[in-house]
Design a protein around this motif. Structure first.
Motif, mmCIF file in Angstrom:
data_model
loop_
_atom_site.group_PDB
_atom_site.id
_atom_site.type_symbol
_atom_site.label_atom_id
_atom_site.label_comp_id
_atom_site.label_asym_id
_atom_site.label_seq_id
_atom_site.Cartn_x
_atom_site.Cartn_y
_atom_site.Cartn_z
ATOM 1 N N CYS A 655 42.590 33.695 49.444
ATOM 2 C CA CYS A 655 42.596 34.594 48.284
ATOM 3 C C CYS A 655 41.188 35.044 47.930
ATOM 4 O O CYS A 655 40.949 36.222 47.623
ATOM 5 C CB CYS A 655 43.258 33.911 47.093
ATOM 6 N N VAL A 659 39.849 38.908 47.940
ATOM 7 C CA VAL A 659 39.296 39.534 46.737
ATOM 8 C C VAL A 659 37.893 40.053 47.020
ATOM 9 O O VAL A 659 37.526 41.158 46.586
ATOM 10 C CB VAL A 659 39.290 38.536 45.557
ATOM 11 N N ILE A 669 39.138 42.796 37.510
ATOM 12 C CA ILE A 669 39.657 41.848 38.488
ATOM 13 C C ILE A 669 39.707 40.452 37.850
ATOM 14 O O ILE A 669 38.753 40.037 37.180
ATOM 15 C CB ILE A 669 38.804 41.864 39.783
ATOM 16 N N TYR A 670 40.779 39.748 37.990
ATOM 17 C CA TYR A 670 41.088 38.447 37.382
ATOM 18 C C TYR A 670 41.494 38.575 35.905
ATOM 19 O O TYR A 670 41.996 37.616 35.329
ATOM 20 C CB TYR A 670 39.929 37.447 37.513
ATOM 21 N N ASN A 703 45.176 42.918 42.778
ATOM 22 C CA ASN A 703 45.403 42.175 41.531
ATOM 23 C C ASN A 703 46.476 41.107 41.713
ATOM 24 O O ASN A 703 46.465 40.083 41.017
ATOM 25 C CB ASN A 703 45.793 43.129 40.405
ATOM 26 N N SER A 706 44.517 38.176 43.294
ATOM 27 C CA SER A 706 43.790 37.409 42.277
ATOM 28 C C SER A 706 44.769 36.638 41.393
ATOM 29 O O SER A 706 44.480 35.515 40.949
ATOM 30 C CB SER A 706 42.919 38.346 41.434
ATOM 31 N N LYS A 710 44.835 32.495 40.516
ATOM 32 C CA LYS A 710 44.917 31.946 39.156
ATOM 33 C C LYS A 710 46.159 31.064 39.003
ATOM 34 O O LYS A 710 46.102 29.991 38.384
ATOM 35 C CB LYS A 710 44.946 33.092 38.135
#
Length: 849
Positions: A655, A659, A669-670, A703, A706, A710
């Motif tokens: 990942c 990114v 982003i994030y 997205n 990301s 998360k």
């Protein structure tokens, strides 16, 4: 020699018996001329086929070992179906006639110029030589032109009147209105023209060969004759000799195509009697041809070489969804696919013709087949289990006569099981497409073997031109003597067990690759040999677009009888098919690999791949059913790291790489969430198949990528920074001096488990690189700390092994954000270690192979 071969344009899916019929017709013809031929059994009394491909293809029982005969006889069909097939045959005949006429025109093209030259002081050919070379060719052209025009007119009129099959039945079917028997009868009544051509053929060819060698003007002409050929009217290059062979080849096809047409004509059709008479006349002419003109002659290819066998082996041929084990022969100018038949006692082994493709203009493409169904996987697992049990029986068989007898039976069954597996386990497809719109698909279990075939074929297709058509009967009969490969590649056929072969667990850690010619997404494929009780192939995930890709991915194999390791590096360029960038084979030496890692750097063409090997010998357990990979989400990070043999889980690394490849300039982003459904899809993929997950990751919305990262940290059962450190880290925030605070925080970080610490350091370094582009992506260090803080650090749950004071919810968020923010502000963080160090001995210097 008259060369007996199949009439290719009409050998379609509608007539499954055509190759067999052609073969039998050729055999009967040769026997009528007292030429000895090994005659195969009739379809209804076929001898036992050791390969049992029919039985296997039906999968009647995964463990079945008895032979089952499936005759080649066609199923009975209705008159309507026969007439529809008849129409297809007639259209194929028309297409073939059109090609043949273009070839005759190409042969006649230089005739006028050569005749004119014969009257000059420096003739290319004399008048007599011109007459000999072109004897009866204009008459043959006129005869076939008349036949072609008549057949085309009637088919056109019929198709205009009946554009699609109607609903009529029996005699009212429109196919009964299409009458063509008189056209065929008229043509065959003139077939005597071929008698003159055949009698003159040897002398004509001799003149062409001698003049090609002695006269540069004729050589230039003989090697550059062109014809518009194929559906796309592309210009095809012929030799003079190849064109001279066309009529000789055509006359042998006449009888065969008439048989095909008669087979698809109902008895009550008006054409039936005329076609019967036409076939009788054609056979009579063919059998009356002077036997002296049938002498076997070697074939000279267009580039002056003799036709030679370059490679052969057993492959799986896919036809109409069925898989069959075939023996494939690669000659200098063509591919010949045959079916091998073991002979019964006292008889000679035989080959049956299946199909052939000229190499001229042949296009190749390989792809990995789609995933197998659960039902197929279950059956393959059953076969593997049976093979494993038979192998155990063989190792435990008692000595003596009875023991040898039982061992022979067990080995026979094991070979049959392995043949089933060899036929139905392959999933690499090599697609072959010829300029004449004929296509065939071959399947391979080994990507390495597929690439060897592809390379060998590709080398021969370069600058190849049309060659003399093959004498299929002679060529197929010669396979027994020419073949280089006697038996399918079965481990169970090895009479002697190699004591050096590996039995146990072989671990292969793929580290990195270098020396790529350009940035590419690549993966490494590893194959082992031996008994195929377990999976013998594994692949890394695909790397990011890079000149120096890194994986540090460990692949494990359960092996029995392994002696060789094959390594391939495969590139995946955007919008293009996968291509093998390099390959090599490594001999496995058990003594040097036992209980310790051995680091190697392998030279795969221009690419270098660095890997480590370790072998652990032990008795093998029965093969388990194909199980999915262990899940990674909602699993403690130490467990995931241990499963993967790394310190930073692959889901995190992949990942982050993606990114950094596409999301560094993405605003928010994030902070901006990806599509929930796409994130869920990627999560499920990582839980089941890493390679598939990474492939999907490459094309997913950034997205969503990301969001997966998360989600992974958010769903960890224990936070990345252990809960017991929460209070200690909270107290460090009271230290006003920033340097002192960071020293204390780094000290606490050192107490974390290895996987937690290195993954945290890896993530922090990544987030720092994100913030370096905050003028574009609007993600400052504080923004990033706000996003990741609650996921990476959590307070202990009151009453669960926690005696300290409760933390206010608002204070909790502040601590989470500030701790991560402090780490992000640190410029002297230690480097993250991605993979576990492999305990290679000091004397194990990197070995270049």
């Amino acid at each position: 020699m008259l060369r007996l071969q199949s009439f290719q344009p009409v050998l379609r899916g509608e007539d499954l018996r055509a190759p067999m019929d052609i073969y039998q017709e050729a055999v009967r013809y040769l026997e009528s001329h007292h030429v000895p031929v090994v005659v195969e059994a009739e379809p209804d009394v076929l001898e036992e086929d050791v390969f049992q491909e029919e039985a296997v293809s039906c999968f009647l029982s995964p463990l079945q070992t008895e032979s089952i005969d499936f005759p080649d006889t066609p199923t009975l069909c209705s008159p309507e179906e026969m007439l529809e097939r008849r129409l297809v045959v007639l259209k194929g005949i028309l297409e073939s006639e059109e090609v043949y006429l273009r070839e005759l025109e190409a042969l006649l093209m230089p005739m006028k110029a050569l005749r004119a030259s014969a009257g000059t002081s420096q003739p290319v050919l004399s008048s007599r030589q011109v007459q000999t070379v072109f004897y009866q060719v204009p008459e043959l052209r006129d005869m076939h032109q008349s036949f072609y025009s008549g057949l085309k007119d009637r088919l056109s009129a019929y198709c205009q009147t009946h554009p699609s099959p109607g609903e009529e039945r029996e005699m009212s079917h429109p196919g009964f209105e299409l009458i063509v028997g008189d056209l065929f009868l008229k043509m065959v009544n003139q077939i005597g023209l071929y008698g003159g051509f055949i009698g003159n053929y040897e002398e004509a060819v001799e003149i062409v060969r001698k003049c090609t060698q002695s006269d540069p003007r004729f050589r230039t002409l003989a090697e550059s004759m062109m014809s518009n050929n194929g559906a796309d009217k592309a210009r095809t290059k012929y030799t003079f000799e190849a064109l001279l062979y066309k009529p000789l080849d055509r006359v042998t096809k006449t009888t065969l195509v008439l048989r095909d047409l008669l087979k698809t004509t109902p008895v009550e059709h008006k054409d039936y009697v005329a076609l019967q008479e036409t076939l009788r006349l054609s056979r009579s002419f063919l059998s009356g041809v002077n036997e002296s003109s049938q002498r076997k002659r070697e074939v000279t290819l267009s580039h002056g070489l003799r036709r030679q066998l370059m490679r052969d082996g057993f492959v799986v041929d896919v036809s109409e969804g069925d898989r069959n084990l075939r023996h494939l022969f690669l000659y200098t100018d063509l591919l010949l696919c045959t079916r091998f038949k073991h002979a019964t006692r006292g008889k000679q082994d035989q080959y049956r013709f299946c199909w052939y493709l000229p190499l001229a203009g042949l296009k190749l493409r390989w792809v990995a087949d789609q995933e197998r169904s659960c039902d197929t996987n279950l059956r393959l697992h059953t076969i593997r289990t049976k093979m494993y049990l038979l192998r155990q029986q063989l190792q435990q068989q008692a000595k003596g006569y009875r023991g040898l007898h039982l061992a022979a039976r067990s080995r026979k069954k094991l070979e049959q099981m392995e043949l089933m597996l060899l036929t139905h386990s392959p999933h690499y497809r090599l697609e072959l497409h010829s300029p004449s719109d004929k296509s065939h698909t071959l399947l391979f279990s080994s990507l390495y073997e597929l690439e060897e075939w592809r390379e060998a074929i590709y080398k021969l297709t370069t600058d190849n031109i049309e060659t003399v058509p093959p004498d299929l009967l002679t060529l197929t009969s010669a396979c027994v003597k020419l073949r280089m490969t006697q038996q399918p590649p079965l481990q169970s056929s090895n009479a002697v067990e190699d004591k050096e072969a590996l039995c146990g667990t072989l671990s292969v850690a793929i580290h990195s690759a270098c020396s790529l010619q350009q940035p590419t997404c690549v993966y490494v494929c590893v194959e082992v040999d031996g008994y195929e009780f377990y999976n013998k192939q594994a692949q890394t995930h695909s790397s990011v677009h890079s000149l120096n890709p890194h994986w540090d991915q460990e692949l494990c194999f359960q092996v029995d009888g392994a002696q060789n390791l094959r390594v391939l590096c495969v590139g995946q360029s955007d919008g293009q098919d996968e291509a093998v960038l390099g390959k090599t084979t490594l001999k496995l030496e058990s003594k040097s690999l036992i209980e310790r890692w051995r680091r190697r750097t392998l030279q795969l063409g221009q690419v270098e791949v660095t890997l480590s090997l370790k072998y652990n010998p032990h008795p093998l357990e029965p093969p388990s059913s194909a199980a999915q990979e262990q899940p990674v989400f909602c699993v403690p990070i130490e467990t995931v790291a241990q499963q993967e043999g790394v310190l930073v889980p692959h889901v995190v690394r992949c990942c982050v790489e993606e990114v950094e490849r596409r999301g560094m300039a993405e605003v928010g982003i994030y902070r901006i969430s990806g599509t929930t459904s796409e994130i869920s899809m990627l999560k499920a993929a990582f839980n089941s198949n890493l390679r598939e997950a990474v492939t999907r990751l490459r094309s997913a919305e950034v997205n969503a990528v990301s969001g997966v990262l998360k989600l992974y940290f958010r769903e960890l059962p224990e936070p990345l920074i252990p809960t017991e450190l929460f209070q200690s880290l909270a107290r460090t925030l009271d230290i006003q001096d920033m340097d002192s605070r960071l020293v204390s925080m780094l000290s606490l970080l050192q107490s974390c488990p290895d996987a937690n610490r290195h993954t945290f350091l890896y993530l922090i370094r990544h987030l720092q690189r994100i913030s370096e582009r905050q003028d574009i992506n609007k993600m400052s260090l504080l923004n990033l700390a706000t996003v990741f803080g609650p996921s990476l650090l959590r307070p202990p749950v009151a009453g669960v092994g926690h005696d300290g004071p409760a933390v206010d919810i608002s204070q909790e968020v502040v601590v989470q954000v500030q701790v991560v923010f402090s780490y992000l502000q640190c410029n002297n963080l230690p480097e993250a270690q991605i993979s576990v160090p492999y305990d290679t001995d000091p004397e194990d210097a990197t070995t270049h192979i």
